[in-house]
Design a protein around this motif. Structure first.
Motif, PDB file in Angstrom:
ATOM      1  N   ASN A  14      -1.456  -0.512  10.926  1.00 33.74           N
ATOM      2  CA  ASN A  14      -1.391  -1.670  10.041  1.00 33.74           C
ATOM      3  C   ASN A  14      -2.147  -2.789  10.732  1.00 33.74           C
ATOM      4  O   ASN A  14      -1.660  -3.292  11.737  1.00 33.74           O
ATOM      5  CB  ASN A  14       0.060  -2.061   9.784  1.00 33.74           C
ATOM      6  N   PRO A  15      -3.336  -3.134  10.223  1.00 32.29           N
ATOM      7  CA  PRO A  15      -3.955  -2.750   8.947  1.00 32.29           C
ATOM      8  C   PRO A  15      -4.465  -1.307   8.952  1.00 32.29           C
ATOM      9  O   PRO A  15      -4.631  -0.695   9.998  1.00 32.29           O
ATOM     10  CB  PRO A  15      -5.107  -3.734   8.793  1.00 32.29           C
ATOM     11  N   ASN A  16      -4.713  -0.826   7.708  1.00 40.42           N
ATOM     12  CA  ASN A  16      -5.236   0.528   7.529  1.00 40.42           C
ATOM     13  C   ASN A  16      -6.132   0.576   6.305  1.00 40.42           C
ATOM     14  O   ASN A  16      -6.303  -0.420   5.617  1.00 40.42           O
ATOM     15  CB  ASN A  16      -4.090   1.537   7.441  1.00 40.42           C
ATOM     16  N   ASN A  17      -6.689   1.761   6.024  1.00 36.51           N
ATOM     17  CA  ASN A  17      -7.597   1.915   4.879  1.00 36.51           C
ATOM     18  C   ASN A  17      -6.911   2.594   3.688  1.00 36.51           C
ATOM     19  O   ASN A  17      -7.575   3.122   2.812  1.00 36.51           O
ATOM     20  CB  ASN A  17      -8.830   2.710   5.301  1.00 36.51           C
ATOM     21  N   GLY A  18      -5.587   2.591   3.673  1.00 38.64           N
ATOM     22  CA  GLY A  18      -4.830   3.262   2.622  1.00 38.64           C
ATOM     23  C   GLY A  18      -4.168   4.528   3.134  1.00 38.64           C
ATOM     24  O   GLY A  18      -3.294   5.081   2.478  1.00 38.64           O
ATOM     25  N   ASN A  19      -4.595   4.988   4.297  1.00 35.52           N
ATOM     26  CA  ASN A  19      -3.979   6.137   4.950  1.00 35.52           C
ATOM     27  C   ASN A  19      -3.089   5.636   6.074  1.00 35.52           C
ATOM     28  O   ASN A  19      -3.563   4.946   6.984  1.00 35.52           O
ATOM     29  CB  ASN A  19      -5.054   7.078   5.504  1.00 35.52           C
ATOM     30  N   MET A  20      -1.812   5.961   5.988  1.00 33.64           N
ATOM     31  CA  MET A  20      -0.853   5.466   6.965  1.00 33.64           C
ATOM     32  C   MET A  20       0.259   6.477   7.132  1.00 33.64           C
ATOM     33  O   MET A  20       0.332   7.458   6.403  1.00 33.64           O
ATOM     34  CB  MET A  20      -0.299   4.109   6.549  1.00 33.64           C
ATOM     35  N   GLN A  21       1.128   6.214   8.076  1.00 32.10           N
ATOM     36  CA  GLN A  21       2.224   7.130   8.356  1.00 32.10           C
ATOM     37  C   GLN A  21       3.473   6.321   8.681  1.00 32.10           C
ATOM     38  O   GLN A  21       3.409   5.324   9.386  1.00 32.10           O
ATOM     39  CB  GLN A  21       1.841   8.010   9.546  1.00 32.10           C
ATOM     40  N   VAL A  85      -1.537  -4.492   5.343  1.00 32.00           N
ATOM     41  CA  VAL A  85      -2.903  -4.931   5.063  1.00 32.00           C
ATOM     42  C   VAL A  85      -3.802  -3.713   4.885  1.00 32.00           C
ATOM     43  O   VAL A  85      -3.817  -2.819   5.727  1.00 32.00           O
ATOM     44  CB  VAL A  85      -3.437  -5.829   6.199  1.00 32.00           C
ATOM     45  N   ILE A  86      -4.527  -3.701   3.771  1.00 36.00           N
ATOM     46  CA  ILE A  86      -5.496  -2.635   3.472  1.00 36.00           C
ATOM     47  C   ILE A  86      -6.901  -3.206   3.641  1.00 36.00           C
ATOM     48  O   ILE A  86      -7.247  -4.207   3.032  1.00 36.00           O
ATOM     49  CB  ILE A  86      -5.327  -2.094   2.033  1.00 36.00           C
ATOM     50  N   ILE A  87      -7.676  -2.563   4.504  1.00 32.51           N
ATOM     51  CA  ILE A  87      -9.071  -2.952   4.733  1.00 32.51           C
ATOM     52  C   ILE A  87      -9.904  -1.679   4.694  1.00 32.51           C
ATOM     53  O   ILE A  87      -9.651  -0.741   5.436  1.00 32.51           O
ATOM     54  CB  ILE A  87      -9.248  -3.638   6.109  1.00 32.51           C
ATOM     55  N   ARG A  88     -10.889  -1.662   3.830  1.00 36.69           N
ATOM     56  CA  ARG A  88     -11.769  -0.478   3.725  1.00 36.69           C
ATOM     57  C   ARG A  88     -13.117  -0.766   4.361  1.00 36.69           C
ATOM     58  O   ARG A  88     -13.637  -1.783   4.360  1.00 36.69           O
ATOM     59  CB  ARG A  88     -11.950  -0.097   2.267  1.00 36.69           C
TER      60      ARG A  88
END
Length: 88
Positions: A14-21, A85-88
Motif C-alpha cells: 500500500n500503495p499498489n496497482n490493484g494487486n494486493m494481499q 492508494v491505487i497507483i498504476r
C-alpha cells in the motif's frame, strides 16, 4: 500491521496497482470481512474472511488511480479503518 486481541491483519503493498494481499488471523468461531469503499463512502467490494490464519489475494484491476478506504470487521465490529492508494 494491526492487531486486536488475537486477531492480526496486514494489507500490503500500500500503495499498489490493484494487486494486493491481506494476511490475517481470526480467532476460533470469528467471522470477518474486508470492505473496500470509494472516497465518497460507496461500497465497492466485500470479501469474507474465515477463522484461523488466512491469505486473501486481491486483484482489483478495474480500480482507477486514487484513494480508497477499507474497513475490516470481525463479528460485525469494525476493528480497522484505513486508506488504500491505487497507483498504476
Amino acid at each position: 500491521m494491526c492487531s486486536s486481541d488475537l486477531n492480526q491483519f496486514n494489507l500490503y503493498p500500500n500503495p499498489n496497482n490493484g494487486n494486493m494481499q491481506l494476511d490475517y488471523t481470526l480467532g476460533h468461531r470469528e467471522k470477518g470481512e474486508l470492505i473496500i469503499y470509494d472516497i465518497r463512502g460507496k461500497e465497492l467490494r466485500n470479501y469474507q474472511l474465515t477463522e484461523g490464519k488466512g491469505v486473501l489475494v486481491i486483484g482489483e484491476t478495474a480500480f482507477k488511480n486514487g484513494i480508497y478506504l477499507y474497513k475490516i470487521r470481525v463479528n460485525d465490529k469494525v476493528v480497522i479503518t484505513d486508506k488504500l492508494v491505487i497507483i498504476r
